[in-house]
Design an enzyme around this catalytic site. Structure first.
Site, PDB file in Angstrom:
ATOM      1  N   ASP B 127     -15.895  25.857  61.236  1.00  0.00           N
ATOM      2  CA  ASP B 127     -17.414  26.196  61.009  1.00  0.00           C
ATOM      3  C   ASP B 127     -17.870  26.114  59.466  1.00  0.00           C
ATOM      4  O   ASP B 127     -16.886  26.826  58.773  1.00  0.00           O
ATOM      5  CB  ASP B 127     -17.513  27.455  61.656  1.00  0.00           C
ATOM      6  CG  ASP B 127     -19.074  27.779  61.942  1.00  0.00           C
ATOM      7  OD1 ASP B 127     -19.829  26.810  62.041  1.00  0.00           O
ATOM      8  OD2 ASP B 127     -19.420  28.845  62.147  1.00  0.00           O
ATOM      9  N   HIS B 134     -29.864  30.873  54.910  1.00  0.00           N
ATOM     10  CA  HIS B 134     -28.895  31.711  55.920  1.00  0.00           C
ATOM     11  C   HIS B 134     -27.922  32.526  55.129  1.00  0.00           C
ATOM     12  O   HIS B 134     -27.854  33.886  55.212  1.00  0.00           O
ATOM     13  CB  HIS B 134     -28.150  31.038  56.871  1.00  0.00           C
ATOM     14  CG  HIS B 134     -27.016  31.865  57.734  1.00  0.00           C
ATOM     15  ND1 HIS B 134     -27.308  32.714  58.785  1.00  0.00           N
ATOM     16  CD2 HIS B 134     -25.675  31.905  57.601  1.00  0.00           C
ATOM     17  CE1 HIS B 134     -26.105  33.126  59.040  1.00  0.00           C
ATOM     18  NE2 HIS B 134     -25.286  32.568  58.411  1.00  0.00           N
ATOM     19  N   GLU B 200     -26.006  31.489  66.744  1.00  0.00           N
ATOM     20  CA  GLU B 200     -26.414  30.806  65.380  1.00  0.00           C
ATOM     21  C   GLU B 200     -26.785  29.317  65.513  1.00  0.00           C
ATOM     22  O   GLU B 200     -25.838  28.703  66.261  1.00  0.00           O
ATOM     23  CB  GLU B 200     -25.027  30.777  64.432  1.00  0.00           C
ATOM     24  CG  GLU B 200     -24.742  32.159  63.837  1.00  0.00           C
ATOM     25  CD  GLU B 200     -23.699  32.336  62.846  1.00  0.00           C
ATOM     26  OE1 GLU B 200     -23.766  33.210  62.114  1.00  0.00           O
ATOM     27  OE2 GLU B 200     -22.938  31.528  62.659  1.00  0.00           O
ATOM     28  N   GLU B 202     -26.744  25.584  64.714  1.00  0.00           N
ATOM     29  CA  GLU B 202     -26.088  24.850  64.008  1.00  0.00           C
ATOM     30  C   GLU B 202     -26.116  23.487  64.605  1.00  0.00           C
ATOM     31  O   GLU B 202     -26.537  23.049  65.546  1.00  0.00           O
ATOM     32  CB  GLU B 202     -24.630  25.167  63.858  1.00  0.00           C
ATOM     33  CG  GLU B 202     -24.411  26.489  63.411  1.00  0.00           C
ATOM     34  CD  GLU B 202     -22.995  26.876  62.781  1.00  0.00           C
ATOM     35  OE1 GLU B 202     -22.130  26.117  62.652  1.00  0.00           O
ATOM     36  OE2 GLU B 202     -22.707  28.043  62.848  1.00  0.00           O
ATOM     37  N   ASP B 232     -23.195  28.442  67.648  1.00  0.00           N
ATOM     38  CA  ASP B 232     -21.920  29.345  67.381  1.00  0.00           C
ATOM     39  C   ASP B 232     -22.066  30.899  67.675  1.00  0.00           C
ATOM     40  O   ASP B 232     -22.646  31.697  66.776  1.00  0.00           O
ATOM     41  CB  ASP B 232     -21.753  29.387  65.702  1.00  0.00           C
ATOM     42  CG  ASP B 232     -20.732  30.076  65.205  1.00  0.00           C
ATOM     43  OD1 ASP B 232     -19.649  30.277  65.791  1.00  0.00           O
ATOM     44  OD2 ASP B 232     -20.771  30.509  64.207  1.00  0.00           O
ATOM     45  N   ARG B 236     -21.400  40.315  66.143  1.00  0.00           N
ATOM     46  CA  ARG B 236     -21.733  40.901  64.636  1.00  0.00           C
ATOM     47  C   ARG B 236     -21.001  42.020  64.656  1.00  0.00           C
ATOM     48  O   ARG B 236     -20.611  42.291  63.242  1.00  0.00           O
ATOM     49  CB  ARG B 236     -23.253  41.160  64.605  1.00  0.00           C
ATOM     50  CG  ARG B 236     -24.287  39.790  64.589  1.00  0.00           C
ATOM     51  CD  ARG B 236     -23.790  38.603  63.641  1.00  0.00           C
ATOM     52  NE  ARG B 236     -24.669  37.519  63.776  1.00  0.00           N
ATOM     53  CZ  ARG B 236     -24.192  36.263  63.239  1.00  0.00           C
ATOM     54  NH1 ARG B 236     -23.195  36.191  62.457  1.00  0.00           N
ATOM     55  NH2 ARG B 236     -25.276  35.364  63.375  1.00  0.00           N
ATOM     56  N   GLN B 239     -17.422  41.061  64.050  1.00  0.00           N
ATOM     57  CA  GLN B 239     -17.144  40.679  62.612  1.00  0.00           C
ATOM     58  C   GLN B 239     -17.350  41.656  61.664  1.00  0.00           C
ATOM     59  O   GLN B 239     -16.484  41.544  60.733  1.00  0.00           O
ATOM     60  CB  GLN B 239     -18.460  39.574  62.575  1.00  0.00           C
ATOM     61  CG  GLN B 239     -18.263  38.730  61.541  1.00  0.00           C
ATOM     62  CD  GLN B 239     -19.409  37.571  61.515  1.00  0.00           C
ATOM     63  OE1 GLN B 239     -20.106  37.372  62.579  1.00  0.00           O
ATOM     64  NE2 GLN B 239     -19.501  36.858  60.183  1.00  0.00           N
ATOM     65  N   LYS B 252     -15.877  35.104  66.825  1.00  0.00           N
ATOM     66  CA  LYS B 252     -16.549  33.842  66.815  1.00  0.00           C
ATOM     67  C   LYS B 252     -15.616  33.004  67.766  1.00  0.00           C
ATOM     68  O   LYS B 252     -15.817  31.792  68.007  1.00  0.00           O
ATOM     69  CB  LYS B 252     -16.303  32.871  65.433  1.00  0.00           C
ATOM     70  CG  LYS B 252     -16.985  33.693  64.250  1.00  0.00           C
ATOM     71  CD  LYS B 252     -18.294  33.397  64.265  1.00  0.00           C
ATOM     72  CE  LYS B 252     -19.309  33.593  62.806  1.00  0.00           C
ATOM     73  NZ  LYS B 252     -20.475  33.260  62.966  1.00  0.00           N
ATOM     74  N   THR B 256     -18.464  28.581  71.800  1.00  0.00           N
ATOM     75  CA  THR B 256     -19.286  27.681  71.030  1.00  0.00           C
ATOM     76  C   THR B 256     -19.846  26.486  71.658  1.00  0.00           C
ATOM     77  O   THR B 256     -18.977  25.909  72.432  1.00  0.00           O
ATOM     78  CB  THR B 256     -18.542  27.180  69.846  1.00  0.00           C
ATOM     79  OG1 THR B 256     -17.754  28.278  69.269  1.00  0.00           O
ATOM     80  CG2 THR B 256     -18.919  26.517  68.928  1.00  0.00           C
ATOM     81  N   GLU B 362     -30.762  37.617  61.126  1.00  0.00           N
ATOM     82  CA  GLU B 362     -31.797  37.255  60.248  1.00  0.00           C
ATOM     83  C   GLU B 362     -32.967  37.532  60.907  1.00  0.00           C
ATOM     84  O   GLU B 362     -33.954  38.105  59.913  1.00  0.00           O
ATOM     85  CB  GLU B 362     -31.691  35.932  59.751  1.00  0.00           C
ATOM     86  CG  GLU B 362     -30.418  35.410  58.784  1.00  0.00           C
ATOM     87  CD  GLU B 362     -30.291  33.865  58.889  1.00  0.00           C
ATOM     88  OE1 GLU B 362     -29.676  33.111  59.867  1.00  0.00           O
ATOM     89  OE2 GLU B 362     -30.940  33.347  57.823  1.00  0.00           O
TER      90      GLU B 362
END
Lengths: 420, 420
Positions: B127, B134, B200, B202, B232, B236, B239, B252, B256, B362
């Site tokens: 990844d 971002h 996420e 992607e 993804d 948080r 993480q 993560k 996915t 975000e």
């Protein structure tokens, strides 16, 4: 536990790495055969693929040793692992009758005549950072003594996903990598051969049973099929520039060398030893139902091209802060599915004193304190032509359990990496 | 490029994601069949496994579509990819003769009657973190506006190895993970369900040809077989506590999600667009021989359980700073071997303005600015029962190239994660 006697005479010495107590799993070829499965006994290999073909041993209705890897066997689960091991110990034991011995002799191949290959197909590879002396040493160099250990370190077996395609068997040459580098005082990065190429002395644990959700440390321990020695080759200058904020990437992707023989977890049972006293109480999901480490003496030798080897480090697997079972249990917490053939690197194993450090980064303290070899040469990081060898042995009463050497020679970087 | 006409009527509309120009690769099953290979055309699937069995199409002397994955086909290389696509466009094109049409009709299955499965076996998953908006947003939240971008960011497509076993196909439910968490003001960490579960947005690029040493960006581009949408899923809070110093790990590893259809790279050729102007000159090994990105409109919708969906973000793949070809080339610099079926996540794709942000982290600015949905509900992070859907389309002259929805529903965390 003491030496179990075999009718294979070379298996009955105190210093063979492969007595009847061990029976590790490998993949070998000879001038006359393609890579296939074998079990080490003394200085010989028992050709289990041929034995299965001949019907002398039978694991399942379909062949289990028809591929050059132990994955199918792992997949069958712990009862099969134990049953197979029991029958091999009977067949190869000193009490086996003359007919059995005569029948098996034709399936023994001298290790000297065999070439070793990857013993299993690596599904995914995860590398941990679970040796405290190593973490403190590296942290001290990079962040100062006060901030040596990251705040999470005493609570989590810190790990990152590595690259399965990097894993090679002992004896595979390792080409010095190119990479994006930037000296601290340089304005711009450059694309150049790595100047600070290093080893990391580790043990690897191989996942032999799948899981599909969080598992306990006890369940994790039962899912570990066996152990190998593991050298996590590391490009320190690539790592220093790339690793923030998402961790090591190309610095660890050149090669990861493992020993040719997978030592069954059960062969290491007599050598179980506890993880060290906890400095912070661990969360219950990391609690160990039994001692999680193993007393395995480890050493690293470095031989410059055409010269004698020097032992540059001696330590023990018992120096780890977290066991492989704890690492595997943590690995599953998020629901992460684990598969047969997943490989977990322990993290660099360093003891508390200087001669016990498992990397040149630590041994030369970031390149500032060159190491003097027995040849009189010095080393900060690896030079082209250097052969690095990891050795390991669990030492019992009159016997030992070995892994075979885990060796690799550094080849010079390509002149133009895009022209091969 | 304009719409290529097919005799399959549903493929000739301006808003079908699957015109003759697309022909993406998938794996499907029906009530009467196990998972096998198919190609989307309009609202139908052409059953290529059955076509190969019947001898109507022939790729090789041995079957290529006998496994429920496109890996064997990828392995055959770009000439085969192009040749197969050309013949499908001929067979399915409006000019195909009546006999051809009659012969093929029996091999068309309605998408409405099919269940989709993973279109390929993921070898390894990497990844990246290659969207600048971002990276600036996240960096600003975590390190302040002055230090938003790490010093290496404008020089390296930053990436980390992810977990291949986490990759699932659209429609797979995603269980909220447990993990080790620590609030900034807490004394000790705890083991709890994730409270800040996120998506996420992607794109994923699929490696279709192997390499065994550094390759150029041009070579990398040629090795990319196709593209998928990729979510993804990110925990948080896990993480934030785990990611220093070695990067994201369990945060993560829960899931996915990818879209069910692999869009052939060649179908996206008309939509090539350049990476943005370089703020720092890139090293020559990252130079692009041609425009490396694709003009693909992307959006994310969120539907609370049993309620209508709200579009929470709209952006475009052209917002990336680094292309997939640059990422793949960088991935090989250390000599890292790449294999058929490797999957590269682009990194989160966010545009410059708030409604273009590809993650709730975000969109809600770290949870401080809740988002209001069309239903009137608000969201900072995901709630149980939420269905997240990524949608993507490259829009041509009277036609578009789609991927199929990339969707997943969040299930509540298990009460006891060790009891399933």
């Amino acid at each position: 536990m003491s030496l179990m006697k075999s009718w294979v005479a070379s298996a009955n010495t105190a210093d063979t790495p492969f007595p009847l107590n061990n029976l590790p799993y490998g993949v070998f070829s000879t001038d006359d055969s393609d890579p296939h499965c074998g079990v080490a006994i003394g200085d010989m290999i028992l050709d289990v693929t041929a034995l299965e073909e001949a019907g002398v041993i039978k694991i399942d209705e379909v062949p289990v040793f028809d591929l050059p890897m132990w994955n199918e066997f792992m997949d069958m689960g712990a009862e099969v692992w134990t049953g197979f091991r029991d029958s091999l110990q009977e067949l190869l034991g000193a009490d086996a009758d003359a007919d059995t011995q005569a029948a098996l002799k034709g399936y023994l191949v001298a290790q000297a005549d065999a070439e070793m290959h990857m013993p299993f197909a690596v599904s995914e590879y995860t590398d941990f950072y679970a040796g405290k002396n190593h973490a403190v040493n590296v942290g001290t160099m990079f962040r100062g003594a006060e901030n040596a250990l990251p705040p999470n370190w005493l609570h989590i077996p810190i790990g990152y996903n590595g690259r399965a395609s990097s894993v090679v068997v002992s004896g595979t040459d390792v080409r010095r990598p190119w990479g994006q580098l930037k000296a601290p005082d340089a304005q711009m990065p450059s694309f150049d051969p790595c100047k600070r190429f290093d080893l990391e002395l580790e043990m690897g644990a191989i996942v032999g049973q799948p899981s599909d959700g969080p598992i306990t440390v006890g369940e994790a321990d039962a899912n570990i099929f066996g152990y190998v020695l593991l050298n996590d080759w590391s490009a320190r200058d690539i790592q220093a520039w790339e690793y923030q904020p998402l961790g090591p990437f190309q610095a660890k992707a050149t090669a990861t060398t493992i020993s040719p023989w997978i030592v069954p977890a059960i062969a290491l049972e007599p050598f179980r030893t506890t993880t060290p006293e906890r400095e912070k109480e661990l969360l219950p999901y990391l609690a160990e139902p039994k001692p999680g480490l193993f007393d395995i003496d480890l050493e690293v030798t470095l031989a410059p091209e055409g010269k004698a080897e020097t032992t540059i480090a001696r330590t023990n697997y018992a120096q780890m802060y977290y066991s492989a079972a704890q690492q595997l249990a943590h690995h599953t917490t998020s629901g992460c599915a684990m598969n047969v053939g997943d490989l977990l690197g322990s993290g660099t194993i360093s003891g508390p004193t200087k001669p016990e450090r498992g990397s040149l980064l630590e041994l030369s303290w970031g390149g500032k304190e060159p190491l003097t070899l027995d040849t009189g040469e010095t080393r900060t990081f690896l030079e082209d032509g250097d052969t690095l060898t990891l050795k390991g042995a669990a030492k019992g009463n009159g016997y030992q359990i070995g892994f075979g050497d885990c060796a690799g020679t550094v080849l010079p970087a390509l002149t133009d990496p895009f022209k091969r």
